[in-house]
Design a protein around this motif. Structure first.
Motif, short mmCIF file in Angstrom:
data_model
loop_
_atom_site.label_atom_id
_atom_site.label_comp_id
_atom_site.label_asym_id
_atom_site.label_seq_id
_atom_site.Cartn_x
_atom_site.Cartn_y
_atom_site.Cartn_z
N CYS A 1 121.34 7.06 -23.31
CA CYS A 1 119.72 6.30 -23.72
C CYS A 1 119.29 7.51 -24.27
O CYS A 1 118.06 7.49 -25.05
N VAL B 1 119.28 7.28 -14.08
CA VAL B 1 119.65 6.56 -14.12
C VAL B 1 120.73 5.14 -14.88
O VAL B 1 121.67 4.80 -13.83
N CYS B 2 121.29 5.62 -16.03
CA CYS B 2 122.05 5.26 -16.99
C CYS B 2 123.13 5.26 -15.52
O CYS B 2 123.61 3.84 -16.18
N ASN C 1 123.15 3.38 -12.85
CA ASN C 1 123.43 1.32 -13.39
C ASN C 1 125.04 1.14 -14.01
O ASN C 1 125.21 0.40 -14.04
N LYS D 1 121.42 -1.44 -19.07
CA LYS D 1 119.52 -1.21 -19.02
C LYS D 1 118.71 -0.33 -19.78
O LYS D 1 117.86 0.17 -19.16
N ASN E 1 116.91 -1.37 -22.48
CA ASN E 1 115.30 -1.35 -22.51
C ASN E 1 114.12 -1.65 -21.58
O ASN E 1 113.56 -2.20 -20.97
N ARG E 2 115.23 -0.67 -20.45
CA ARG E 2 114.20 -0.41 -18.88
C ARG E 2 112.60 -0.36 -19.24
O ARG E 2 112.50 0.89 -20.25
N GLY E 3 111.77 -0.65 -18.73
CA GLY E 3 110.17 -0.27 -18.47
C GLY E 3 110.14 1.34 -19.44
O GLY E 3 109.61 1.56 -19.55
N GLU E 4 110.16 2.54 -18.49
CA GLU E 4 109.89 2.96 -18.65
C GLU E 4 110.39 4.12 -19.62
O GLU E 4 109.46 5.45 -20.23
#
Length: 225
Positions: free
Chosen positions: A62, A99-100, A103, A155, A157-160
């Motif tokens: 990301c 997070v990545c 996920n 993810k 394009n996750r919001g955060e």
């Protein structure tokens, strides 16, 4: 995500990787459980330092600056749980944000029939061949099923994450507007500041940022470099 180049393996890994692999496979072959010390050999400080250098301390997926808020995880591109033989392979190691990394988990397929599900590897694949970078949105190209799998599983394009990329785009847009509105005498100075201080490969979301600036050049809003 941006294309990454693998540097030379750190000496500790070049000298010991083969033996570490043999040790791990021998333990697993006996049906035993390897110790945490053996499983975690890839976390050696020299290995991590080399990975941080080649990724500029950013998540390989990301492009967030991992080191701003956490130590960062050494990521196995091919999960070590699925292919233990790659646990200490230098080309298989990179940096990922928490997070990545979470996920992605142990997603992997070596079945040729499911090859479209193999995720994009920024060391092997050119992300521009698989994604469209549209301001804060990183969209899978319609002709790349692997990119779609990567976008959905990690993810991207996750919001955060979109919020952080949007802030970056708004900042760059402000610099472009300042250039456009400036007197001709100040334009070279403003352009130099943008290119040298705000468009570096070490910056967060460099691929998205550079794509935006390239579009500004193509449209004649900024001069071609």
């Amino acid at each position: 995500m941006r294309a990454l180049a693998k540097g030379p393996a750190p000496a500790i890994l070049a000298q010991n990787g083969a033996q570490w692999r043999a040790d791990l496979l021998a333990i697993l072959g006996r049906g035993d459980k390897p110790s945490e010390a053996i499983k975690g050999r890839y976390r050696h400080k020299d290995i991590k330092a080399a990975i941080i250098e080649e990724t500029h301390g950013k998540c390989a997926y990301c492009e967030s600056k991992v080191r701003h808020i956490t130590h960062g995880d050494i990521e196995h591109i091919v999960p070590k749980s699925k292919v233990p033989a790659k646990a200490y392979d230098w080309p298989n190691l990179t940096l990922a944000c928490d997070v990545c990394n979470e996920n992605k988990g142990d997603h992997y397929s070596n079945d040729p029939a499911l090859s479209q599900d193999n995720l994009i590897d920024p060391y092997v694949d050119d992300p521009h061949d698989h994604f469209l970078f549209m301001r804060e949105v990183v969209a899978a190209r319609p002709d790349s099923l692997r990119a779609k799998a990567t976008e959905v599983i990690i993810k991207l394009n996750r919001g955060e994450l979109m919020e952080r990329r949007r802030e970056r785009m708004q900042f760059l847009e402000g610099l472009v507007c300042a250039y456009v509105g400036a007197a001709d005498a100040f334009k070279p100075m403003l352009l130099k500041d943008l290119e040298e201080n705000h468009l570096k490969e070490s910056d967060e979301y460099y691929t998205t940022s550079k794509t935006y600036i390239d579009v500004m050049r193509e449209k004649g809003i900024l001069p071609v470099a």
